[in-house]
Design a protein around this motif. Structure first.
Motif: not given
Ligand SMILES: NC(=O)c1ccc[n+]([C@@H]2O[C@H](COP(=O)([O-])OP(=O)(O)OC[C@H]3O[C@@H](n4cnc5c(N)ncnc54)[C@H](O)[C@@H]3O)[C@@H](O)[C@H]2O)c1
Length: 424
Positions: A10, A12, A14-15, A18, A38, A59, A77-79, A81-82, A99, A101, A173
């Protein structure tokens, strides 16, 4: 110095964040593979970390099908998809940075925790506020006994009204079925911090909260479905998407989220305004998460804690900790010092803190903090108190689920009973 090999699932917001920090610590971390559907995000990571093309996947499944090829699996990944990739990575014996939750349901959180403890792997949930200067300082002051016995804490998370509109109305969200409930996704940090600061068991939980403002009934007269469709309120509306996403070129966070693109050109933003929720009137989206919620908690030794998550403000976190010998006030939004008042000496002492929890993120240094600390933890050099074992994260997530149960049922939840039921 041992370099930890990392795989990213993932790429996105956060990825990317970090792994960017890991690159700054390139004597400690090496990103060797990425899974991200993407192309623009996957390519960005591939180039930035010089990852061979055959280690870049669309994937997580083919990546994890390679078996355990690294020391750490970073799941961003999104919530919703953890759970699946985390369970597979645990089965393979990976240590995880996962990430928050943990997962959107109590059942999945509990199953994942059990799987990780059975397998004996380390799973660090990214509750990053634990690593911020302000909360590390508060924890130290409390543990040193500066306040005597803690009797009560009031804590508020001011989400900020524009942040609410971006992330929790229009964005990822806004709708529970696509993400998770608001308290879990936004404030599992805060509930976790409160329990960690106290170091006590939770006894009772009660919560109230609703979605009251970002609803169709509150749409201003004559507003169209999308902001660019000639809205008569466009000049004065703080949520005007054209101003927030198109005109404000500096806001990479908003533009990146709306376009899902690392290089968010005006053309991509314009398309997002026409085709995605980011262009919609904030009163006409499919959001269902609450915009304000309170949680009352009773901890061991009759310590009372109140928490308020609220959209109706400029943003920031504020905490007031009250003990038998002194009190502390602190804010994570302004860079203002932590203030300790001692009842015996009648003196105030100030502690400067670095980092703020501003709109550009970073969580008051928490993002950098977790990346640095996880290295120490996994290489056996860690003797701090920030990193929670997965059982502790599970316990604190469970307080959130109990609060949601209270909000839904209108009851006060006996947390000892609740927690023993879910662990049966
Ligand atoms: N720790 C924190 O303070 C904090 C802050 C914001 C968000 N978050 C959490 O971090 C997580 C990610 O948030 P984000 O803002 O980066 O979301 P985002 O949508 O920007 O990133 C998620 C990524 O996962 C990818 N993805 C989807 N399906 C996939 C798959 N099958 N294999 C691999 N990758 C896949 C998506 O294409 C996307 O790029 C969420 O769970 C969110 O709640 C945590």
């Amino acid at each position: 110095m041992k370099k930890l090999k990392v795989i990213l699932i993932g790429a996105g917001d956060r990825g990317i964040r970090y792994t960017g920090l890991m690159k700054e610590m390139s004597d400690k971390y090496d990103i060797i593979a990425v899974a991200e559907p993407l192309e623009n995000r996957r390519e960005f990571i591939r180039e930035r970390h010089s990852i061979p093309s055959d280690m870049c996947f669309e994937d997580w499944r083919p990546l994890l099908a390679m078996g355990k090829i690294a020391d750490l699996c970073l799941i961003c990944t999104m919530d919703r998809d953890h759970f699946a990739p985390a369970m597979k990575a645990i089965e393979l014996g990976y240590d995880l940075m996962l990430e928050k939750p943990i997962a959107p349901t109590q059942e999945e959180c509990t199953a994942l925790t059990k799987a990780a403890t059975d397998k004996g792997v380390k799973v660090v949930i990214c509750t990053v506020l634990r690593y911020s200067d302000v909360f590390l300082t508060l924890k130290k002051l409390i543990d040193e006994g500066r306040l005597g016995k803690i009797m009560s804490i009031n804590h508020e998370e001011c989400v900020g009204i524009v942040h609410q509109s971006h992330s929790f109305v229009r964005g990822n969200w806004g709708n529970t079925s696509r993400s998770s409930n608001m308290l879990l996704q936004k404030s599992c940090h805060d509930i976790d911090i409160l329990q960690w600061l106290l170091g006590k068991k939770c006894k009772k939980v009660q919560s109230f909260g609703t979605l009251s403002y970002f609803t169709r009934e509150n749409a201003p007269e004559g507003s169209p479905e999308r902001c660019h469709e000639g809205c008569p309120h466009g000049e004065t509306c703080p949520f005007n998407a054209v101003k927030l996403y198109y005109d404000d070129k500096e806001n990479g966070w908003f533009r990146g989220a709306a376009t899902k693109h690392v290089y968010h050109t005006d053309e991509l933003v314009e398309r997002a305004l026409h085709e995605t929720l980011y262009g919609k009137c904030v009163f006409k989206c499919d959001n269902d998460v609450v915009d304000h919620q309170t949680v009352n908690m009773l901890f061991e030794d009759n310590v009372t804690v109140t928490f308020s998550m609220n959209a109706f403000n400029a943003g920031g976190r504020h905490i007031h900790i009250m003990g038998t010998e002194g009190e502390i006030r602190a804010a994570l939004d302004s860079g203002s010092p932590i203030t300790v008042y001692d009842y015996k000496t009648k003196c105030y002492t100030e502690y400067d803190i670095t980092g703020t929890d501003g709109v550009v993120g970073g969580h008051g240094g928490g993002d950098e903090g977790i990346v640095a600390t996880v290295y120490e933890y996994l290489t056996g050099d860690y003797n701090g108190t920030s990193i929670p074992e997965i059982e502790e994260s599970h316990y604190n997530h469970s307080i959130v689920f109990a609060a949601e149960k209270s909000r839904a049922d209108g009851t006060v939840v006996d947390f000892d009973n609740y927690f023993s039921e879910i662990n049966k």
